[in-house]
Scaffold this motif. Structure first.
Motif, PDB file in Angstrom:
ATOM      1  N   GLN A 160      -6.382  -6.463  -5.377  1.00  0.00           N
ATOM      2  CA  GLN A 160      -6.046  -5.365  -4.491  1.00  0.00           C
ATOM      3  C   GLN A 160      -4.456  -5.251  -4.240  1.00  0.00           C
ATOM      4  OE1 GLN A 160      -7.650  -2.601  -3.995  1.00  0.00           O
ATOM      5  NE2 GLN A 160      -9.621  -3.166  -5.019  1.00  0.00           N
ATOM      6  N   GLN A 164      -1.515  -2.549  -5.300  1.00  0.00           N
ATOM      7  CA  GLN A 164      -0.733  -2.158  -4.106  1.00  0.00           C
ATOM      8  C   GLN A 164       0.634  -2.041  -4.598  1.00  0.00           C
ATOM      9  OE1 GLN A 164      -2.013  -3.549  -0.431  1.00  0.00           O
ATOM     10  NE2 GLN A 164      -4.189  -2.689  -0.868  1.00  0.00           N
ATOM     11  N   ASP A 167       0.869  -0.181  -9.531  1.00  0.00           N
ATOM     12  CA  ASP A 167      -0.412   0.687  -9.664  1.00  0.00           C
ATOM     13  C   ASP A 167      -0.441   0.767 -11.386  1.00  0.00           C
ATOM     14  OD1 ASP A 167       1.658   2.434 -10.270  1.00  0.00           O
ATOM     15  OD2 ASP A 167       0.720   4.051  -9.135  1.00  0.00           O
TER      16      ASP A 167
END
Length: 229
Positions: A160, A164, A167
């Motif tokens: 994740q 962030q 992308d």
């Protein structure tokens, strides 16, 4: 820019080698020229010449700490690219230069991961990530090592972070999806994004996705009978 398109041809590489050799002859105290030539020879997989030059340069510039560390880093990279990971590690470990140390930690982690020594690899990868928390490669490496260790929840968190920061990381979306499946988080959107961002990677790893789906189904109590057939 595509690395394939920007990669020099054999003739171009030979011309670059000649230019750097000429520069070294003209300015023998310019250690950056030595480093550039070692990098070029390594990229061309001329590991024997790259090693010999790096050893020679390390001996020459040993009294200059910054130059010597750069040569150690170059020599470590020669061995890493040649898959001689045991030889690479000591040179990365000797680096004391603050600017290079983060990169050296990353390379130590990658060397240990290549040897499947995941526990030690994780220590160096986390150290590199703590020094450069916004570096995509460091976060991705930590995530990949955690995944290899079976720490899916922690791996998911790091994937994740990668997403962030960038992308357009197809593999990170895909692996985030895999870990999400295992830990019971929503995953459909992650796989959809993985396919959109990097369709080639997604297609190449679809079999892995199918196998994990089968494994998870087999592990569910209500699916246990079906898995016996």
């Amino acid at each position: 820019m595509s690395t394939e398109n920007s990669r020099p041809s054999k003739a171009e590489q030979q011309a670059l080698v000649h230019q750097l050799v000429t520069k070294i002859d003209a300015q023998p105290e310019d250690y950056h020229a030595y480093y550039d030539l070692i990098v070029l020879l390594t990229a061309g997989q001329d590991f024997e010449q790259a090693e010999a030059l790096a050893m020679k340069a390390l001996g020459k510039f040993e009294p200059q700490p910054a130059a010597a560390d750069l040569m150690r880093y170059a020599l470590g990279n020669v061995y890493y690219q040649a898959q001689a990971y045991d030889k690479a590690l000591p040179f990365y470990q000797q680096i004391t230069d603050t600017k290079l140390k983060g990169d050296a930690y990353l390379m130590m982690a990658q060397s240990l991961m290549a040897q499947q020594d995941y526990q030690h690899a994780l220590v160096y990868a986390i150290t590199a990530q703590e020094q450069q928390p916004a570096l995509v490669d460091a976060n991705l490496l930590v995530a990949d090592i955690l995944l290899a260790l079976g720490n899916n929840a922690q791996a998911y968190d790091y994937y994740q972070k990668v997403i962030q920061l960038d992308d357009q990381q197809g593999p990170a979306y895909f692996k985030a999806g895999l870990t999400a499946m295992v830990i019971g988080k929503p995953y459909a959107d992650l796989f959809a994004k993985a396919e959109k961002v990097d369709a080639k990677y997604f297609k190449a790893h679809q079999q892995q996705l199918t196998e994990i789906e089968k494994t998870l189904q087999a592990q569910r109590p209500d699916q246990s009978d079906a898995s016996q057939n």
